[in-house]
Design a protein around this motif. Structure first.
Motif, mmCIF file in Angstrom:
data_model
loop_
_atom_site.group_PDB
_atom_site.id
_atom_site.type_symbol
_atom_site.label_atom_id
_atom_site.label_comp_id
_atom_site.label_asym_id
_atom_site.label_seq_id
_atom_site.Cartn_x
_atom_site.Cartn_y
_atom_site.Cartn_z
ATOM 1 N N ARG A 130 69.738 -16.158 -35.674
ATOM 2 C CA ARG A 130 69.560 -16.185 -34.206
ATOM 3 C C ARG A 130 70.011 -14.884 -33.550
ATOM 4 O O ARG A 130 69.517 -14.490 -32.505
ATOM 5 N N HIS A 131 71.009 -14.220 -34.202
ATOM 6 C CA HIS A 131 71.632 -13.081 -33.532
ATOM 7 C C HIS A 131 71.407 -11.714 -34.199
ATOM 8 O O HIS A 131 71.760 -10.692 -33.627
ATOM 9 N N TYR A 132 70.880 -11.719 -35.408
ATOM 10 C CA TYR A 132 70.750 -10.444 -36.144
ATOM 11 C C TYR A 132 69.357 -10.307 -36.764
ATOM 12 O O TYR A 132 68.649 -11.286 -36.959
ATOM 13 N N HIS A 133 69.054 -9.062 -37.153
ATOM 14 C CA HIS A 133 67.790 -8.813 -37.871
ATOM 15 C C HIS A 133 67.967 -8.938 -39.383
ATOM 16 O O HIS A 133 66.983 -9.135 -40.117
ATOM 17 N N PRO A 164 65.431 -12.056 -34.267
ATOM 18 C CA PRO A 164 66.465 -12.880 -33.617
ATOM 19 C C PRO A 164 66.112 -13.244 -32.181
ATOM 20 O O PRO A 164 65.546 -12.431 -31.443
ATOM 21 N N GLU A 165 66.455 -14.508 -31.806
ATOM 22 C CA GLU A 165 66.210 -14.955 -30.420
ATOM 23 C C GLU A 165 67.215 -14.350 -29.456
ATOM 24 O O GLU A 165 66.920 -14.136 -28.285
ATOM 25 N N ALA A 166 68.451 -14.151 -29.925
ATOM 26 C CA ALA A 166 69.526 -13.688 -29.035
ATOM 27 C C ALA A 166 70.269 -12.520 -29.675
ATOM 28 O O ALA A 166 71.368 -12.679 -30.195
ATOM 29 N N PRO A 167 69.639 -11.337 -29.669
ATOM 30 C CA PRO A 167 70.233 -10.210 -30.382
ATOM 31 C C PRO A 167 71.309 -9.435 -29.603
ATOM 32 O O PRO A 167 71.838 -8.466 -30.125
ATOM 33 N N SER A 168 71.639 -9.869 -28.387
ATOM 34 C CA SER A 168 72.587 -9.057 -27.618
ATOM 35 C C SER A 168 73.961 -9.103 -28.275
ATOM 36 O O SER A 168 74.320 -10.068 -28.943
ATOM 37 N N GLU A 169 74.733 -8.025 -28.082
ATOM 38 C CA GLU A 169 76.052 -7.944 -28.724
ATOM 39 C C GLU A 169 77.003 -9.000 -28.169
ATOM 40 O O GLU A 169 77.930 -9.437 -28.840
ATOM 41 N N GLN A 170 76.763 -9.396 -26.917
ATOM 42 C CA GLN A 170 77.646 -10.398 -26.302
ATOM 43 C C GLN A 170 77.402 -11.801 -26.877
ATOM 44 O O GLN A 170 78.308 -12.625 -26.945
ATOM 45 N N SER A 171 76.163 -12.040 -27.329
ATOM 46 C CA SER A 171 75.808 -13.425 -27.680
ATOM 47 C C SER A 171 76.642 -13.972 -28.829
ATOM 48 O O SER A 171 77.002 -15.151 -28.847
ATOM 49 N N VAL A 172 77.005 -13.126 -29.778
ATOM 50 C CA VAL A 172 77.787 -13.628 -30.911
ATOM 51 C C VAL A 172 79.238 -13.900 -30.492
ATOM 52 O O VAL A 172 79.889 -14.833 -30.980
#
Ligand code: FAD
Length: 456
Positions: A92-95, A393-401
């Motif tokens: 969800r968060h990374y490539h 990823p659906e949510a790749p922003s650094e904040q999302s994790v």
């Protein structure tokens, strides 16, 4: 895509080198890396495997720390892949994800009695003397005679730590509970057993030589082990490392056994048969079969069975990797099946998109810290060129994790946290003239890292 988001699981040398090499790699896109480790502190086996009386090797931490201190890699300690974060989360968060989870368990030794009280794996003992937060704080050091099975450097570390006087470790970073445990040890004899001969050991000369330099410890070798066959003589003549090892052993043979309070015996040509127990289920003896050279560099059994009375036994027969949730695993070799670091499905050999491996979980638990660098180079080449298999990823922003970990109440530690813990440990050592004293309990490590409670 503006930025390749990469998760690296495992902040040992393999993970840190992989991050460094990826950041420096020639590429046409930006990269942002998050480095996860289940332990609150980074550096893997350099912190929790390399022996405390090897400060030069421990010093590799300084080089790894320089990489992290550059500030372009985010560190999330105390985050366990499989518990705190899953493969679906990473997708969800990374490539892509690179697993650098190493090998932390002991390989098994399947002989009767290996589970008796007083029989231990080297990895557990190493974790104890290196102050690992997840092993019990007390180690039962009550045996006078101990056997160590194995002829590699871990067997040497274990034997040395068992035979060495605790006061001779006082200048190192060992935690107080380790000093006290070793100080109270009544050990007099440490017997190291190898299946093959002196010309076939996996020791490295530097580490072997150290044994002979221990204060108040006599080396004991047995003449019967030095009746070399042709294959051994050839190995000694043709391989510089074997030649040096033979020289060290021959020198010790010439030394008279003195009146030291402890003895370190090296036994060769000894194949483990059984750990013999007493009526209470405690280790009482080690039974082995004497072997002899088979003229091809190996050994065969002679049928002669021997027994040495002991009260504890340590198997140092290798480390083994652990499976990771949702990731193919090769049970025979304890690694992620892979081709040059690209993960493969075990049965079909097909590429697992977005999943890579490096370090000991990629090629098995052999080799020195330096080897993890060349490993990482190979893996990173495939990461950089693997666009076709990256995830979306659906949510790749650094904040999302960060939001994810916070929402799960994961008390992760970061790079500033490591600096807090590092400084705290250095301060603990200062009054005693020691480089550092390790903090062991996980809760305490986390609290100090996160500056959450007054530091004792
Ligand atoms: C006892 C011993 C002594 C050694 N001494 C030397 C020496 O003197 N000199 C030398 O050059 N080499 C030495 N080595 C070898 C060296 O330690 C290895 O080559 C190196 O550490 C392998 O690096 P790695 O990053 O693959 O694995 P590791 O160093 O094991 O790092 C793996 C990291 O992954 C983390 N991890 C595992 N599972 C998870 C998970 N599910 N979620 C999150 N994180 C996870 C672990 O906590 C760990 O921090 C020694 C090894 C041992 C066992």
């Amino acid at each position: 895509m503006t930025k390749l988001r990469v998760a690296i699981v495992g902040a040992g040398p393999a993970g840190i080198y992989a991050a460094d090499i990826l950041l420096k790699a020639e590429r046409t896109f930006d990269v942002s890396i998050d480095l996860f480790d289940r332990l609150p502190a980074p550096y893997g086996l350099v912190r929790y495997g390399v022996a405390p009386d090897h400060p030069r090797i421990k010093g590799i931490i300084n080089a790894l720390r320089e990489v992290l201190d550059r500030g372009d890699i985010r560190v999330f300690g105390n985050v366990d892949f499989g518990t705190d974060i899953s493969l679906d989360d990473l997708k969800r968060h990374y490539h892509a994800v690179i697993f650098a989870t190493g090998a932390v368990r002991d390989a098994s030794l399947n002989i009767p009695g290996i589970d008796l009280e007083g029989s231990y794996g080297a990895a557990d003992f190493v974790s104890w003397f290196d102050g690992h937060p997840d092993v019990p704080r007390d180690w039962p050091l009550t045996a006078k005679s101990v056997a160590v099975i194995g002829n590699g450097n871990v067997a040497l570390d274990v034997s040395r730590m068992l035979a060495k006087h605790a006061d001779d470790l006082l200048s190192t970073e060992i935690p107080p509970n380790v000093y006290e445990g070793l100080k109270a040890s009544p050990v007099t004899d440490v017997h190291v057993f190898g299946r093959r001969g002196p010309a076939q050991v996996k020791f490295t000369p530097l580490e072997l030589r150290e044994l002979g330099e221990l204060n108040d410890v006599d080396m004991v070798l047995y003449d019967e082990d030095f009746d070399y066959d042709e294959a051994s003589r050839t190995a000694i003549a043709s391989n510089k490392q074997v030649m040096v090892i033979d020289k060290i052993l021959q020198k010790w043979r010439e030394r008279p056994v003195g009146n030291a309070s402890r003895r370190l015996h090296l036994h060769f040509y000894a194949r483990p048969i059984e750990v013999v127990g007493d009526e209470n289920g405690n280790v009482a003896a080690f039974r082995y079969e004497r072997t002899r050279p088979d003229a091809a560099g190996g050994v065969v059994g002679t049928g002669e069975i021997r027994e040495v009375p002991i009260q504890a036994i340590y198997r140092a027969v290798g480390y083994f990797g652990s499976p990771l949730d949702g990731i193919p695993f090769d049970k025979k070799h304890g690694v992620i099946p892979n081709r040059e670091g690209v993960a493969l499905h075990k049965a079909s050999n097909e590429v697992v998109p977005g999943v890579y491996a490096t370090g000991w979980i990629k090629r098995g638990p052999v080799g020195l810290i330096g080897h993890t660098k060349s490993d990482a180079m190979e893996t990173i080449r495939h990461v950089v060129n693997g666009e076709g298999s990256w995830w979306s990823p659906e949510a790749p922003s650094e904040q999302s994790v960060i939001d994810l970990l916070d929402s799960r109440g994961v008390k992760y530690t970061d790079l500033d946290g490591w600096h807090n813990l590092d400084q705290h440990e250095i301060a603990l050592g200062e009054p005693h003239g020691r480089a550092r004293v390790k903090v062991v309990p996980r809760d305490e490590m986390i609290a100090i890292s996160r500056a959450e409670s007054p530091v004792a």
